[in-house]
Design an enzyme around this catalytic site. Sequence first.
Site, PDB file in Angstrom:
ATOM      1  N   ASP A 218     -83.820  53.710 -10.497  1.00 26.62           N
ATOM      2  CA  ASP A 218     -83.941  54.592 -11.664  1.00 26.62           C
ATOM      3  C   ASP A 218     -85.178  54.353 -12.506  1.00 26.62           C
ATOM      4  O   ASP A 218     -85.379  55.074 -13.490  1.00 26.62           O
ATOM      5  CB  ASP A 218     -82.721  54.388 -12.574  1.00 26.62           C
ATOM      6  CG  ASP A 218     -82.740  53.036 -13.276  1.00 26.62           C
ATOM      7  OD1 ASP A 218     -82.899  52.994 -14.509  1.00 26.62           O
ATOM      8  OD2 ASP A 218     -82.615  52.009 -12.586  1.00 26.62           O
TER       9      ASP A 218
ATOM     10  N   ASP B  52     -80.471  49.882  -6.511  1.00 28.61           N
ATOM     11  CA  ASP B  52     -80.505  49.134  -7.765  1.00 28.61           C
ATOM     12  C   ASP B  52     -79.115  49.264  -8.407  1.00 28.61           C
ATOM     13  O   ASP B  52     -78.312  50.105  -7.991  1.00 28.61           O
ATOM     14  CB  ASP B  52     -81.592  49.705  -8.663  1.00 28.61           C
ATOM     15  CG  ASP B  52     -81.612  49.078 -10.037  1.00 28.61           C
ATOM     16  OD1 ASP B  52     -81.655  47.841 -10.116  1.00 28.61           O
ATOM     17  OD2 ASP B  52     -81.563  49.827 -11.035  1.00 28.61           O
TER      18      ASP B  52
ATOM     19  N   ASP C 228     -78.080  48.370 -12.428  1.00 30.45           N
ATOM     20  CA  ASP C 228     -78.086  48.834 -13.819  1.00 30.45           C
ATOM     21  C   ASP C 228     -78.995  50.051 -13.973  1.00 30.45           C
ATOM     22  O   ASP C 228     -80.172  50.008 -13.614  1.00 30.45           O
ATOM     23  CB  ASP C 228     -78.573  47.725 -14.754  1.00 30.45           C
ATOM     24  CG  ASP C 228     -77.660  46.516 -14.733  1.00 30.45           C
ATOM     25  OD1 ASP C 228     -76.469  46.671 -15.006  1.00 30.45           O
ATOM     26  OD2 ASP C 228     -78.151  45.402 -14.427  1.00 30.45           O
TER      27      ASP C 228
END
Length: 214
Positions: free
Chosen positions: A164, A6, A8
């Site tokens: 995240d 991922d 951001d």
Amino acid sequence: MNIVFDLDGTLIDSAPDIHATANIVLGDEGLGGFDLPTVRGFVGRGVPHLVDSLLGAHGIKDSARAARMADNLIARYEHAVTLTQPYPGVEAALQALQAAGHRLAVCTNKPLAPALAVLRHLELAGYFDVVLGGDSGLPRKPDPAPLSETLRRMPPGPAAYVGDSEVDAATAKAAALPFFLFTEGYRHAPADSLPHRALFSDFAELPGLIRALG
């Protein structure tokens, strides 16, 4: 191994740039801005979700206005790089993974042009064989389709996903991939409540965790 990240909240802390850009777009609409924690809470599901959340926080539901704001945000997004930083240890981890023979990619709900722009600005773009954005025409994560498409563009072989958030955990689960959860990003739920192969708070740990996966 193919390792997909991922963007951001995982590789980069882009919330300050997203926050600043979102407040400019709100100002263009005559609406008040929000603080950084509020906007950070809207990040991770793509531009339409971000805009809908910004309007929803003002008690507004207006599809035409949302579309106009999304266009405005995307037009500004590609240049919103100056406040963004990679998380500590990211580049060293990417170097170590690449040196170990792993192939690296990014699968993000961020539109492709701004994703590439920020990776180039931070001099990270060269580490990735594939970068797939949220405007690829596929459903956005947590649908597994973009992650599957990212892997389709890579050589065949075992794979893992690094992210995240709740969105990332659900994406990895739907794609039946081992998930490595970076705990310092934009997650809302307790880390232990999300399905994962391993948790890490420091990117220096990641190469060893991948190596242990075999």
